[in-house]
Write an enzyme that holds these catalytic residues in place. Structure first.
Site, PDB file in Angstrom:
ATOM      1  N   HIS B 329      -6.184-120.115  21.223  1.00 39.18           N
ATOM      2  CA  HIS B 329      -5.315-118.944  21.359  1.00 39.18           C
ATOM      3  C   HIS B 329      -4.822-118.757  22.786  1.00 39.18           C
ATOM      4  CE1 HIS B 329      -6.950-117.901  17.418  1.00 39.18           C
ATOM      5  NE2 HIS B 329      -5.904-117.113  17.283  1.00 39.18           N
ATOM      6  N   GLY B 330      -5.649-119.063  23.745  1.00 39.63           N
ATOM      7  CA  GLY B 330      -5.202-118.859  25.118  1.00 39.63           C
ATOM      8  C   GLY B 330      -6.131-119.535  26.100  1.00 39.63           C
TER       9      GLY B 330
END
Lengths: 283, 469
Positions: B329-330
């Site tokens: 996701h990040g």
């Protein structure tokens, strides 16, 4: 099903516009700061163009509500936007104010123009005029708020609960933030942009006055403030540009170090208008 | 290019018209590929080169895996997967690596920090990996026999469409190659499932523009240092609002993608299935971002051994998958911690599930749903406040500001107001599966109301939360 859905949507849209025209329901102040900005700008563009005194500012000036000011003033300050967004709106309007008061605290912030492009959208401008549902203040959710909270029908929040513990925490954060000097290119570009905008407006007969909103006294002696202020004083000397005297930062309370508390806004408005009178500003 | 902007509407209309013109029947594939590339290049033209490189790598590698000899198949499959991962790591994780391992002011550190994050890279690299693994494993060989063209250039076009198909390019759903590639054939306007497309588009735009975009301006204040000024009820309302916002934003996007896919004759996988009624964490992950969780299960969890190698290994596998899923996701520790929280929850649930068998009463079911919802909601805080210290500070403020801070009626009111459709959406599903059918003649009125609110009550346009991933 698709046809029926479209017919239902059109019917609801027509009914809603009829209700708006006939019943004039009371609108809330706006659901958030961006919607409040849109409402302020739409109101100015559609109803208040040409009013004698206009304030162009950021969230710092936004607390100086128009209702706290004498007749003939309009506060066009926009929270979360730069002064250039406001100047862009004033420039786009055909009727100009006699006096334009420009907040100089954050003259180096970059323009965004989302608000002005939204309001002056060539498709939306006539639609907004003929179909009230396209006015931001007439969003159904904004009309619901006053039904649940009578106090929200007026547009101004004039009090807030101040907690010294929280205020201190926020102030500490601000002081840390003010240790960072703004980028020199940002300042140079801001100076150039402000000079250009002032010259353009002055050429159209607008008298421009620069003013500063007070901030917590502890923020004045910081690199961010000092560097920006020094450059502003150098580029906009009071001999050449009309500038309002500096307000006394000790006279007011601050919600977060930077924004004047709503309670102090009334006091500041009195001082502000008084100074303008001394400078010969008469709406 | 955002789905809720005028340039996108123009691109959609032009592409749709050209795509179904009888004279262009043979050119449908190039038309859709060109529209997809234009869509991607519109905001950041330079990143188009990366998309083309990704398409080229996957075309060549998959072609060689399928049509090459038995000695080189494994080499091309492995190299292709490594190349995809290398692109992902370089473009997505360089700044993260720089902050961890280098002096950010040094030459290498500064260079790594300066690498921009191309939009959608996490999605299209996963498509590439899916294609290579599926082709290598000869999954559904009889179908693939007709799909991996002998003609290299035609295969290149098909692969490009799979990698770059604009409805799913920047935020999914992540479609497995064996589900998408066989759908590439000539389409006819008469075959469009209009009602499905229309319903998905209306629901999707409503969830994004009316719910998520309006709530986002209330949850905006979940940012340091602003949140410290609010009281406990406002802080709780905002975190609840963010949970509703992230669902509406991503589920809305996915529904729009499904609707757009239908318009061009492609069925994309459903990505959300009422996730907030989940009673367990494992159920949650079969309902939330289904395409990612099924991708991770198929291409990571199962190859790691899944649950076939004993309890300890199963727990470890769950932790690895969720940790990497979080990092997907990040590029920040907060995302890894978020993933690990979910990994721990899944492992704990599996462990205690052996000993604890709760009764199936309505009250117990309700409490289970509430518990999962509260955990999931608080975990989202790490998405909104990627700086872990800020997230801790937020939780502390919830406990400390019980008698201090601003209670903002407006924030609470609008969060409750805009969450009502999401709550009803879940409750209707919970109450009875066939509720939509039973709506009967009210259905057009309901959808008409949604269209009406899209027109008159949309929030300020914001980009989709998952675009950043």
């Amino acid at each position: 099903m698709i046809k029926k859905t479209i017919i239902a949507a059109i019917a609801l849209f027509i009914i809603y516009n009829v209700i708006l025209v006939w019943a004039h329901p009371i609108a809330g102040p706006g659901q958030n700061q961006w919607q409040k900005n849109r409402i302020t700008v739409e109101d100015y563009v559609d109803n208040f163009q040409g009013i004698p005194v206009v304030i162009a500012g950021t969230s710092l000036s936004a607390r100086l509500y128009t209702s706290l000011l004498p007749t003939g003033y309009y506060n066009l300050a926009l929270s979360g936007e730069s002064i250039y967004d406001v100047l862009d709106i004033v420039k786009r309007c055909s009727k100009k104010p006699k006096y334009l008061l420009i907040e100089s605290n954050f003259y180096y912030s970059k323009p965004d123009k989302t608000v002005s492009e939204g309001v002056f959208n060539p498709l939306m401008m006539p639609l907004r005029k003929w179909l009230p549902s396209f006015r931001e203040e007439n969003q159904p959710a904004n009309l619901l708020m006053p039904l649940f909270n009578k106090g929200s029908a007026g547009k101004n929040n004039t009090s807030e609960k101040l907690d010294s513990n929280i205020q201190n925490k926020l102030l500490i954060g601000r002081i840390a933030e003010y240790q960072q000097v703004p980028d020199s290119n940002l300042i140079t570009n801001g100076i150039g942009r402000l000079k250009k905008d002032i010259a353009e407006l002055q050429s159209k007969g607008v008298k421009v006055i620069l003013f500063e909103i007070p901030i917590n006294c502890k923020l004045y002696n910081t690199p961010k403030y000092q560097v920006a202020e020094e450059r502003l004083n150098k580029e906009f000397p009071s001999e050449k540009y009309q500038r309002m005297p500096m307000p006394d930062c000790r006279a007011y309370q601050y919600a977060d170090g930077e924004h004047i508390a709503f309670q102090s806004a009334v006091k500041f408005a009195d001082w502000f208008v008084g100074e303008l009178k001394k400078m010969g500003v008469k709406p | 290019m955002l789905f809720n902007t005028l340039p996108f509407l123009i691109l959609l209309l032009v592409t749709f018209t050209v795509y179904y013109m009888p004279w262009f029947a043979k050119w449908q594939l190039p038309v859709l590929v060109a529209a997809s590339f234009f869509f991607y290049a519109y905001s950041y033209p330079a990143f188009l080169a990366l998309l083309l490189v990704s398409a080229a790598i996957n075309t060549y590698a998959s072609y060689k895996v399928f049509h090459g000899n038995d000695h080189t198949r494994k080499f091309f499959a492995t190299s292709g997967v490594i190349a995809n991962l290398a692109l992902l790591i370089f473009f997505k994780y360089s700044p993260f690596i720089s902050r961890m391992a280098f002096d950010p002011h040094g030459d290498v550190g500064a260079f790594l920090l300066s690498i921009p994050l191309p939009i959608g890279i996490s999605f299209f690299t996963f498509h590439g990996i899916s294609l290579l693994v599926d082709v290598y494993k000869k999954r559904d060989l009889e179908i693939y026999g007709g799909v991996i063209d002998k003609n290299f250039w035609k295969h290149g076009l098909k692969t490009s469409l799979y990698i770059a198909f604009f409805p799913q390019l920047v935020a999914g759903p992540i479609t497995k190659s064996y589900a998408f590639m066989p759908q590439i054939y000539q389409k006819y306007i008469k075959d469009i499932h209009w009602e499905a497309a229309f319903k998905n588009l209306v629901l999707g735009y409503f969830m994004k523009m009316v719910i998520a975009d309006n709530i986002k301006d209330q949850t905006f204040w979940i940012s340091y240092p602003f949140f410290q000024a609010y009281s406990t009820p406002t802080l709780l309302a905002m975190i609840y609002g963010y949970s509703i916002q992230i669902f509406s934003d991503f589920a809305g996007y996915s529904m729009i993608a499904l609707g757009l896919g239908e318009l061009f004759g492609y069925h994309l996988p459903v990505n959300f299935n009422f996730p907030y009624i989940s009673r367990t964490f494992s159920e949650f992950w079969t309902r939330w971002h289904i395409s990612l969780s099924s991708w991770l299960r198929e291409y990571l969890y199962f190859p790691l051994g899944g649950n076939r190698k004993g309890n300890a290994r199963t727990y470890l596998n769950l932790m690895i998958v969720m940790f990497l899923g979080g990092l997907w996701h990040g590029a920040a520790w907060s995302y890894a911690i978020w993933g690990s929280f979910h990994g721990l929850a899944l492992a704990a649930e599996r462990f205690f599930g052996v000993f604890i068998k709760p009764r199936e009463t309505k009250l117990v079911k309700g409490l289970q749903m509430l518990a999962v919802f509260i955990f999931v909601t608080f975990a989202w805080l790490l998405f909104k406040l990627p700086n872990f210290d800020d997230a801790i500070l937020y939780v502390k403020a919830i406990f400390n500001n019980t008698h201090s801070g601003q209670t903002n009626f407006g924030i609470i009111f609008y969060i409750i107001l805009y969450s009502i459709p999401v709550v009803l959406f879940h409750l209707f599903h919970l109450a009875e599966a066939g509720v939509e059918k039973r709506l009967g003649f009210l259905k057009p009125l309901l959808y008409g109301f949604l269209v009406f609110t899209i027109i008159v009550n949309s929030g300020r346009t914001g980009s989709f939360i998952y675009f950043q991933f």
